[in-house]
Scaffold this motif. Structure first.
Motif, PDB file in Angstrom:
ATOM      1  N   SER A 141      56.298  63.256  38.419  1.00  0.00           N
ATOM      2  CA  SER A 141      57.239  63.197  37.300  1.00  0.00           C
ATOM      3  C   SER A 141      58.502  63.959  37.641  1.00  0.00           C
ATOM      4  O   SER A 141      58.523  64.805  38.530  1.00  0.00           O
ATOM      5  CB  SER A 141      56.620  63.835  36.052  1.00  0.00           C
ATOM      6  OG  SER A 141      55.454  63.168  35.653  1.00  0.00           O
ATOM      7  N   GLU A 196      62.298  66.268  32.781  1.00  0.00           N
ATOM      8  CA  GLU A 196      61.781  65.400  31.722  1.00  0.00           C
ATOM      9  C   GLU A 196      60.378  65.840  31.292  1.00  0.00           C
ATOM     10  O   GLU A 196      60.068  65.854  30.103  1.00  0.00           O
ATOM     11  CB  GLU A 196      61.749  63.948  32.198  1.00  0.00           C
ATOM     12  CG  GLU A 196      63.125  63.329  32.342  1.00  0.00           C
ATOM     13  CD  GLU A 196      63.073  61.914  32.899  1.00  0.00           C
ATOM     14  OE1 GLU A 196      61.994  61.272  32.837  1.00  0.00           O
ATOM     15  OE2 GLU A 196      64.106  61.461  33.402  1.00  0.00           O
ATOM     16  N   LEU A 197      59.535  66.198  32.251  1.00  0.00           N
ATOM     17  CA  LEU A 197      58.184  66.634  31.931  1.00  0.00           C
ATOM     18  C   LEU A 197      58.216  67.937  31.135  1.00  0.00           C
ATOM     19  O   LEU A 197      57.403  68.129  30.233  1.00  0.00           O
ATOM     20  CB  LEU A 197      57.353  66.801  33.206  1.00  0.00           C
ATOM     21  CG  LEU A 197      55.873  67.117  33.016  1.00  0.00           C
ATOM     22  CD1 LEU A 197      55.183  66.074  32.135  1.00  0.00           C
ATOM     23  CD2 LEU A 197      55.172  67.213  34.368  1.00  0.00           C
ATOM     24  N   GLN A 220      58.846  66.941  27.587  1.00  0.00           N
ATOM     25  CA  GLN A 220      57.624  66.321  27.043  1.00  0.00           C
ATOM     26  C   GLN A 220      56.580  67.385  26.712  1.00  0.00           C
ATOM     27  O   GLN A 220      55.957  67.338  25.650  1.00  0.00           O
ATOM     28  CB  GLN A 220      57.019  65.335  28.048  1.00  0.00           C
ATOM     29  CG  GLN A 220      57.779  64.061  28.220  1.00  0.00           C
ATOM     30  CD  GLN A 220      57.196  63.211  29.349  1.00  0.00           C
ATOM     31  OE1 GLN A 220      56.221  63.581  29.997  1.00  0.00           O
ATOM     32  NE2 GLN A 220      57.803  62.058  29.585  1.00  0.00           N
ATOM     33  N   GLN A 221      56.389  68.342  27.615  1.00  0.00           N
ATOM     34  CA  GLN A 221      55.392  69.382  27.388  1.00  0.00           C
ATOM     35  C   GLN A 221      55.781  70.270  26.208  1.00  0.00           C
ATOM     36  O   GLN A 221      54.918  70.695  25.442  1.00  0.00           O
ATOM     37  CB  GLN A 221      55.190  70.238  28.642  1.00  0.00           C
ATOM     38  CG  GLN A 221      54.565  69.496  29.812  1.00  0.00           C
ATOM     39  CD  GLN A 221      53.172  68.981  29.509  1.00  0.00           C
ATOM     40  OE1 GLN A 221      52.993  67.821  29.174  1.00  0.00           O
ATOM     41  NE2 GLN A 221      52.196  69.843  29.629  1.00  0.00           N
ATOM     42  N   GLU A 261      57.497  69.268  23.596  1.00  0.00           N
ATOM     43  CA  GLU A 261      57.224  68.471  22.396  1.00  0.00           C
ATOM     44  C   GLU A 261      55.727  68.392  22.116  1.00  0.00           C
ATOM     45  O   GLU A 261      55.293  68.555  20.973  1.00  0.00           O
ATOM     46  CB  GLU A 261      57.822  67.070  22.554  1.00  0.00           C
ATOM     47  CG  GLU A 261      59.338  67.068  22.529  1.00  0.00           C
ATOM     48  CD  GLU A 261      59.954  65.744  22.944  1.00  0.00           C
ATOM     49  OE1 GLU A 261      59.210  64.837  23.407  1.00  0.00           O
ATOM     50  OE2 GLU A 261      61.187  65.614  22.823  1.00  0.00           O
ATOM     51  N   GLU A 262      54.930  68.150  23.151  1.00  0.00           N
ATOM     52  CA  GLU A 262      53.481  68.090  22.976  1.00  0.00           C
ATOM     53  C   GLU A 262      52.930  69.440  22.546  1.00  0.00           C
ATOM     54  O   GLU A 262      52.045  69.521  21.696  1.00  0.00           O
ATOM     55  CB  GLU A 262      52.793  67.638  24.271  1.00  0.00           C
ATOM     56  CG  GLU A 262      53.023  66.183  24.603  1.00  0.00           C
ATOM     57  CD  GLU A 262      52.460  65.802  25.963  1.00  0.00           C
ATOM     58  OE1 GLU A 262      51.610  66.550  26.508  1.00  0.00           O
ATOM     59  OE2 GLU A 262      52.866  64.750  26.487  1.00  0.00           O
TER      60      GLU A 262
END
Length: 190
Positions: free
Chosen positions: A133, A137-138, A141-142, A144-145
């Motif tokens: 990845s 960007e990851l 995402q992390q 947000e998760e």
């Protein structure tokens, strides 16, 4: 059979390589108590490394460089120790070991711990996702998760890559008793 994800460097110990090894047996004290010691150990490593970058009163930039190196070492060591303590399998006869190698232009961290089959499989899946990845960007995402689940899986590794330009690699070595010795290597240029 050993399995590598990324390039794990073999470190030759010689007169030109400063190194420091710390080993912990997390089962010897409760995890909550050990957790408090992670920051102390990480700060010790940061302070240790800065002794190799002395201040020059005639050059104010040396103070800034020393502070940046200390901060990077302390952050990375703390993240590695926290992950090792969190995922270490106390039933396996392996200590948690933090190794720090100081070279002319880079610092290499090697954190080694043992993990059971299930934890090693989950971690291996995360490592594959990380390596395949875009780290920026990851990271988003992390975040947000993590906000949705109150977790922060992998943010430390992503911060090492994004903020410190670190190169990460892992090795999974099977142990005789159905677990793995997991080596995480972090290389930071100085």
């Amino acid at each position: 059979m050993s399995e590598a994800h990324g390039e794990i460097r073999t470190i030759q110990r010689d007169r030109n390589t400063e190194s420091l090894d710390l080993s912990f047996w997390p089962g010897s004290v409760p995890l909550r108590q050990r957790w408090r010691n992670n920051g102390l150990s990480a700060d010790f490593l940061g302070d240790y490394v800065t002794t190799f970058f002395p201040l020059d009163e005639n050059d104010p930039a040396t103070r800034q460089r020393q502070s940046e190196i200390r901060g990077a070492v302390s952050f990375i060591a703390n993240e590695l120790l926290e992950n090792a303590m969190k995922f270490h399998d106390d039933s396996l006869p392996e200590p948690i070991t933090m190794r720090l190698f100081l070279h002319q232009e880079e610092i290499i961290f090697q954190q080694i711990n043992s993990a059971g089959q299930e934890a090693a499989d989950r971690f291996r899946a995360f490592v594959d996702r990380l390596r395949n990845s875009d780290p920026g960007e990851l990271y988003i995402q992390q975040l947000e998760e993590g906000a949705a689940s109150e977790g922060s899986a992998g943010l430390g590794y992503l911060t090492m890559i994004n903020d410190y330009g670190a190169d990460l690699a892992w090795r999974f070595e099977p142990l005789d008793n159905n677990g793995y010795r997991v080596t995480t290597q972090v290389v930071v240029r100085i």
